[in-house]
Motif scaffolding. Structure first.
Motif, PDB file in Angstrom:
ATOM      1  N   ALA A 138      -3.379  -6.412   5.113  1.00 30.22           N
ATOM      2  CA  ALA A 138      -2.138  -6.493   5.806  1.00 30.22           C
ATOM      3  C   ALA A 138      -2.132  -6.883   7.025  1.00 30.22           C
ATOM      4  CB  ALA A 138      -1.525  -5.500   5.220  1.00 30.22           C
ATOM      5  N   GLU A 176       3.296 -10.889  -1.947  1.00 29.96           N
ATOM      6  CA  GLU A 176       3.561 -11.326  -0.769  1.00 29.96           C
ATOM      7  C   GLU A 176       5.120 -11.136   0.672  1.00 29.96           C
ATOM      8  OE1 GLU A 176       0.077 -11.866   2.507  1.00 29.96           O
ATOM      9  OE2 GLU A 176       1.593 -13.596   2.401  1.00 29.96           O
ATOM     10  N   VAL A 210      -4.054  -0.885   7.810  1.00 31.16           N
ATOM     11  CA  VAL A 210      -3.441  -0.715   6.456  1.00 31.16           C
ATOM     12  C   VAL A 210      -4.313  -0.526   5.145  1.00 31.16           C
ATOM     13  CG1 VAL A 210      -1.226  -1.236   5.405  1.00 31.16           C
ATOM     14  CG2 VAL A 210      -1.457  -2.204   7.361  1.00 31.16           C
ATOM     15  N   PRO A 234      -3.426  -3.856   0.160  1.00 32.75           N
ATOM     16  CA  PRO A 234      -3.237  -3.087   1.432  1.00 32.75           C
ATOM     17  C   PRO A 234      -4.152  -3.464   2.774  1.00 32.75           C
ATOM     18  CG  PRO A 234      -3.160  -1.539  -0.053  1.00 32.75           C
ATOM     19  CD  PRO A 234      -3.901  -3.156  -0.941  1.00 32.75           C
ATOM     20  N   LEU A 257       5.026 -10.079   8.982  1.00 31.43           N
ATOM     21  CA  LEU A 257       3.820  -9.625   8.836  1.00 31.43           C
ATOM     22  C   LEU A 257       3.736  -9.980   7.864  1.00 31.43           C
ATOM     23  CD1 LEU A 257       5.918  -7.480   5.931  1.00 31.43           C
ATOM     24  CD2 LEU A 257       6.848  -7.246   7.884  1.00 31.43           C
ATOM     25  N   PHE A 271       2.242  -8.368   3.798  1.00 32.22           N
ATOM     26  CA  PHE A 271       2.053  -7.270   3.289  1.00 32.22           C
ATOM     27  C   PHE A 271       1.850  -7.343   1.625  1.00 32.22           C
ATOM     28  CE2 PHE A 271       3.529  -2.886   1.078  1.00 32.22           C
ATOM     29  CZ  PHE A 271       1.942  -1.963   1.670  1.00 32.22           C
TER      30      PHE A 271
END
Length: 187
Positions: free
Chosen positions: A66, A23, A109, A63, A56, A58
């Motif tokens: 995210a 991540e 996302v 996704p 973030l 991610f």
């Protein structure tokens, strides 16, 4: 080795790589950039913003989970000269005394292809919020990853360039935003 053994080895490797998903949780501001291009009287003009921050979460293998929050210091604009910077920081453009920051908060996302994704979310500038969608590529490089993308922002949707600057023949309505971020993996 027979086929069953190979299948077992490959399956184990796939599970191990999934269990070690990475991540990415921050960006390196000093190695990241946010540029824009617009047309003034038909001539392309480049500029950039120098101060921004992103939070973030991610994981390229997930996704849909995210989250991206981005904050931009509008007074950090470099429009090519001190005179231009003062003009675009003023009331007709960004009005940075009243609205010092622009923000983006992702709402979705999704993966488009191997290392290509698309982020959608709410962009707020000068107290006006619009949905923005930006395609980007995500290229992992060990504990960092390059994130490169772009989108078109319509300045009329955010009241950027009011009064005598509202004429799209002088300054085009479409502004191409290009971003390059170097993201860090969580530790």
């Amino acid at each position: 080795m027979n086929i069953k053994v190979w299948a077992s080895v490959i399956g184990g490797l796939m599970l191990a790589s999934g269990a070690q998903a990475t991540e990415f949780t921050s960006i390196q501001n000093d190695k990241s950039s946010l540029h824009f291009v617009y047309k003034q009287m038909g001539v392309p003009v480049d500029g950039s913003f120098n101060k921004f921050n992103a939070q973030l979460a991610f994981d390229p293998s997930k996704p849909a989970n995210a989250k991206v929050d981005f904050e931009l210091n509008l007074a950090s604009i470099d429009a090519g000269s001190d005179e231009a910077n003062d003009e675009v920081s003023g009331k007709s453009w960004f009005n940075t005394k009243v609205y010092p920051k622009a923000t983006f908060a992702s709402t979705a996302v999704k993966q488009l292809a191997a290392n290509r994704y698309e982020v959608s979310g709410k962009m707020t500038i000068k107290g006006r919020t619009q949905m923005i969608t930006a395609p980007f590529t995500f290229t992992p490089q060990g504990n960092t990853a390059k994130v490169d993308g772009s989108f078109v922002l319509k300045r009329s949707e955010f009241a950027i360039g009011e009064g005598m600057w509202a004429d799209f023949g002088t300054v085009a309505n479409e502004i191409q935003i290009n971003f390059h971020f170097l993201a860090n993996a969580s530790k």
